[in-house]
Design a protein around this motif. Structure first.
Motif, PDB file in Angstrom:
ATOM      1  N   GLY A  98       8.632  -2.274  11.895  1.00 50.55           N
ATOM      2  CA  GLY A  98       9.688  -1.890  12.841  1.00 50.55           C
ATOM      3  C   GLY A  98      10.590  -0.825  12.246  1.00 50.55           C
ATOM      4  O   GLY A  98      10.236  -0.181  11.256  1.00 50.55           O
ATOM      5  N   PRO A  99      11.768  -0.640  12.861  1.00 52.18           N
ATOM      6  CA  PRO A  99      12.730   0.327  12.307  1.00 52.18           C
ATOM      7  C   PRO A  99      13.294  -0.179  10.980  1.00 52.18           C
ATOM      8  O   PRO A  99      13.232  -1.382  10.705  1.00 52.18           O
ATOM      9  CB  PRO A  99      13.827   0.388  13.375  1.00 52.18           C
ATOM     10  N   GLU A 100      13.844   0.737  10.197  1.00 54.50           N
ATOM     11  CA  GLU A 100      14.366   0.345   8.878  1.00 54.50           C
ATOM     12  C   GLU A 100      15.427  -0.745   8.961  1.00 54.50           C
ATOM     13  O   GLU A 100      15.514  -1.597   8.070  1.00 54.50           O
ATOM     14  CB  GLU A 100      14.963   1.572   8.180  1.00 54.50           C
TER      15      GLU A 100
ATOM     16  N   ARG B 221       3.869   7.781   7.842  1.00 55.37           N
ATOM     17  CA  ARG B 221       5.083   7.890   7.019  1.00 55.37           C
ATOM     18  C   ARG B 221       4.794   8.644   5.719  1.00 55.37           C
ATOM     19  O   ARG B 221       5.628   9.431   5.253  1.00 55.37           O
ATOM     20  CB  ARG B 221       5.642   6.491   6.714  1.00 55.37           C
TER      21      ARG B 221
ATOM     22  N   ASN C 141       7.389  -4.377   7.610  1.00 58.05           N
ATOM     23  CA  ASN C 141       8.036  -3.069   7.777  1.00 58.05           C
ATOM     24  C   ASN C 141       7.361  -2.270   8.883  1.00 58.05           C
ATOM     25  O   ASN C 141       7.197  -1.063   8.789  1.00 58.05           O
ATOM     26  CB  ASN C 141       8.044  -2.295   6.452  1.00 58.05           C
TER      27      ASN C 141
ATOM     28  N   ASP D 101       6.621   3.110 -10.948  1.00 56.71           N
ATOM     29  CA  ASP D 101       6.326   4.469 -10.507  1.00 56.71           C
ATOM     30  C   ASP D 101       7.385   5.446 -11.019  1.00 56.71           C
ATOM     31  O   ASP D 101       7.063   6.547 -11.480  1.00 56.71           O
ATOM     32  CB  ASP D 101       6.338   4.495  -8.968  1.00 56.71           C
TER      33      ASP D 101
ATOM     34  N   GLY E 257       0.822  -1.205   0.000  1.00 65.04           N
ATOM     35  CA  GLY E 257       0.000   0.000   0.000  1.00 65.04           C
ATOM     36  C   GLY E 257       0.858   1.258   0.000  1.00 65.04           C
ATOM     37  O   GLY E 257       2.084   1.191   0.122  1.00 65.04           O
ATOM     38  N   ILE E 258       0.208   2.386  -0.115  1.00 65.29           N
ATOM     39  CA  ILE E 258       0.915   3.670  -0.106  1.00 65.29           C
ATOM     40  C   ILE E 258       1.738   3.799   1.186  1.00 65.29           C
ATOM     41  O   ILE E 258       1.253   3.473   2.271  1.00 65.29           O
ATOM     42  CB  ILE E 258      -0.076   4.856  -0.254  1.00 65.29           C
ATOM     43  N   GLY E 259       3.005   4.214   0.999  1.00 66.93           N
ATOM     44  CA  GLY E 259       3.862   4.459   2.159  1.00 66.93           C
ATOM     45  C   GLY E 259       4.230   3.218   2.956  1.00 66.93           C
ATOM     46  O   GLY E 259       4.734   3.325   4.078  1.00 66.93           O
ATOM     47  N   SER E 260       4.050   2.046   2.374  1.00 70.40           N
ATOM     48  CA  SER E 260       4.363   0.817   3.126  1.00 70.40           C
ATOM     49  C   SER E 260       5.874   0.572   3.195  1.00 70.40           C
ATOM     50  O   SER E 260       6.341  -0.147   4.079  1.00 70.40           O
ATOM     51  CB  SER E 260       3.664  -0.386   2.484  1.00 70.40           C
ATOM     52  N   GLY E 261       6.605   1.159   2.232  1.00 70.06           N
ATOM     53  CA  GLY E 261       8.061   0.989   2.242  1.00 70.06           C
ATOM     54  C   GLY E 261       8.609   0.292   1.012  1.00 70.06           C
ATOM     55  O   GLY E 261       9.725  -0.223   1.029  1.00 70.06           O
ATOM     56  N   LYS E 262       7.857   0.315  -0.085  1.00 68.98           N
ATOM     57  CA  LYS E 262       8.281  -0.387  -1.307  1.00 68.98           C
ATOM     58  C   LYS E 262       9.643   0.112  -1.807  1.00 68.98           C
ATOM     59  O   LYS E 262      10.527  -0.685  -2.099  1.00 68.98           O
ATOM     60  CB  LYS E 262       7.231  -0.200  -2.422  1.00 68.98           C
ATOM     61  N   SER E 263       9.785   1.445  -1.913  1.00 65.21           N
ATOM     62  CA  SER E 263      11.037   1.997  -2.454  1.00 65.21           C
ATOM     63  C   SER E 263      12.199   1.694  -1.514  1.00 65.21           C
ATOM     64  O   SER E 263      13.309   1.384  -1.968  1.00 65.21           O
ATOM     65  CB  SER E 263      10.930   3.517  -2.635  1.00 65.21           C
TER      66      SER E 263
HETATM   67  P1  ATP Z   1       4.633   5.220  -1.993  1.00 66.55           P
HETATM   68  O1  ATP Z   1       3.551   4.216  -2.055  1.00 66.55           O
HETATM   69  O2  ATP Z   1       4.137   6.521  -1.493  1.00 66.55           O
HETATM   70  O3  ATP Z   1       5.460   5.337  -3.233  1.00 66.55           O
HETATM   71  P2  ATP Z   1       6.552   3.436  -0.701  1.00 66.55           P
HETATM   72  O4  ATP Z   1       5.711   2.250  -0.405  1.00 66.55           O
HETATM   73  O5  ATP Z   1       7.545   3.335  -1.808  1.00 66.55           O
HETATM   74  O6  ATP Z   1       5.670   4.746  -0.827  1.00 66.55           O
HETATM   75  P3  ATP Z   1       8.736   4.430   0.893  1.00 66.55           P
HETATM   76  O7  ATP Z   1       8.875   5.641   0.051  1.00 66.55           O
HETATM   77  O8  ATP Z   1       9.811   3.394   0.855  1.00 66.55           O
HETATM   78  O9  ATP Z   1       7.313   3.748   0.660  1.00 66.55           O
HETATM   79  O10 ATP Z   1       8.527   4.825   2.426  1.00 66.55           O
HETATM   80  C1  ATP Z   1       7.617   5.866   2.772  1.00 66.55           C
HETATM   81  C2  ATP Z   1       8.313   6.786   3.780  1.00 66.55           C
HETATM   82  O11 ATP Z   1       8.487   6.070   4.990  1.00 66.55           O
HETATM   83  C3  ATP Z   1       9.707   7.227   3.340  1.00 66.55           C
HETATM   84  O12 ATP Z   1       9.918   8.534   3.782  1.00 66.55           O
HETATM   85  C4  ATP Z   1      10.630   6.252   4.052  1.00 66.55           C
HETATM   86  O13 ATP Z   1      11.895   6.811   4.297  1.00 66.55           O
HETATM   87  C5  ATP Z   1       9.867   5.998   5.346  1.00 66.55           C
HETATM   88  N1  ATP Z   1      10.081   4.653   5.894  1.00 66.55           N
HETATM   89  C6  ATP Z   1      10.068   3.479   5.229  1.00 66.55           C
HETATM   90  N2  ATP Z   1      10.273   2.450   6.070  1.00 66.55           N
HETATM   91  C7  ATP Z   1      10.415   2.991   7.298  1.00 66.55           C
HETATM   92  C8  ATP Z   1      10.654   2.436   8.606  1.00 66.55           C
HETATM   93  N3  ATP Z   1      10.772   1.122   8.806  1.00 66.55           N
HETATM   94  N4  ATP Z   1      10.719   3.296   9.646  1.00 66.55           N
HETATM   95  C9  ATP Z   1      10.581   4.632   9.449  1.00 66.55           C
HETATM   96  N5  ATP Z   1      10.363   5.220   8.260  1.00 66.55           N
HETATM   97  C10 ATP Z   1      10.285   4.408   7.194  1.00 66.55           C
END
Ligand code: ATP
Length: 207
Positions: free
Chosen positions: A178-180, A141, A176, A33, A10-16
């Motif tokens: 927890g911490p990065e 996030r 994802n 994207d 999903g959006i902001g889940s941490g894919k990138s």
């Molecule tokens: P989108 O769907 O919006 O393209 P995405 O799924 O690619 O987002 P990321 O861009 O990887 O997600 O992460 C969203 C934000 O959360 C970024 O600013 C990233 O640095 C931060 N982030 C990702 N994982 C963590 C984590 N485990 N703890 C804290 N921040 C995180």
């Protein structure tokens, strides 16, 4: 044919964030994207078709797609959404296929945010990897990164499939929540698994 892992979430889940870690281990990343952004940047390949379909009103002064404006339009107008997708999706697909064909890595991680919603790449991926975290974290996030307010993030979330439905379709899941740093061991383990599945981890025969 290259082994392809479809990475979604999903959006902001941490894919990138996850994709960057696979890249550091030597996987080839193809991010739909990023391709969409390149196509719709000033001078991008899709700009002429967008101008023809929507006029200059949805382009910035520099000639890039005005994303917030277009987002507002397609939210309110399903026909415009269809028109936009008809312009972008085939072009994104073509560029993604080219990038995969050029791949030198042992396998490809194909990042498709709406992999499960659209089904367009369903036949193209050998495996589905979901990046997962609770919705509250996705919202927090995304707000931090994008500057969108909570209502805007929630309205995007509402257009995506539910967390449970996404997890039900996953072959592999990265947690994802927890911490990065907690991503490292999970990505390492999956990298080993994908090398094996792709055949690259097998010792050479007949030695
Ligand atoms: P989108 O769907 O919006 O393209 P995405 O799924 O690619 O987002 P990321 O861009 O990887 O997600 O992460 C969203 C934000 O959360 C970024 O600013 C990233 O640095 C931060 N982030 C990702 N994982 C963590 C984590 N485990 N703890 C804290 N921040 C995180």
């Amino acid at each position: 044919m290259t082994f392809v892992v479809g990475l979604t979430g999903g959006i902001g889940s941490g894919k990138s964030t996850v994709a960057r870690r696979f890249e550091a281990l030597g996987a080839c990343i193809v991010d739909t994207d990023a391709i969409a952004h390149a196509l719709t940047a000033a001078g991008g390949e899709a700009i002429a078709a967008l101008r023809e379909a929507f006029g200059d009103a949805y382009l910035t002064a520099e000639g890039a797609l005005d994303r917030p404006r277009m987002r507002a339009r397609v939210f309110a107008d399903p026909q415009a959404k269809q028109q936009l997708e008809a312009i972008l999706h085939p072009r994104i697909r073509a560029r993604a296929e080219e990038a995969m064909a050029r791949s030198r890595g042992p396998y490809v991680v194909l990042v498709v945010p709406l992999l499960l919603e659209t089904g367009a790449y369903a036949q193209r991926v050998d495996r589905i990897l979901v990046v997962d975290c609770p919705e509250e974290l996705q919202i927090r996030r995304t707000m931090l990164r994008s500057g969108l307010d909570e209502a805007a993030v929630k309205s995007i979330l509402a257009t995506q499939i539910s967390r449970a439905a996404r997890l039900a379709r996953a072959d592999d899941v990265i947690d994802n929540s927890g911490p990065e740093e907690a991503l490292g061991p999970q990505v390492d383990a999956l990298h080993r698994k994908y090398l094996e599945l792709a055949g690259a981890g097998q010792p050479a025969r007949n030695l």
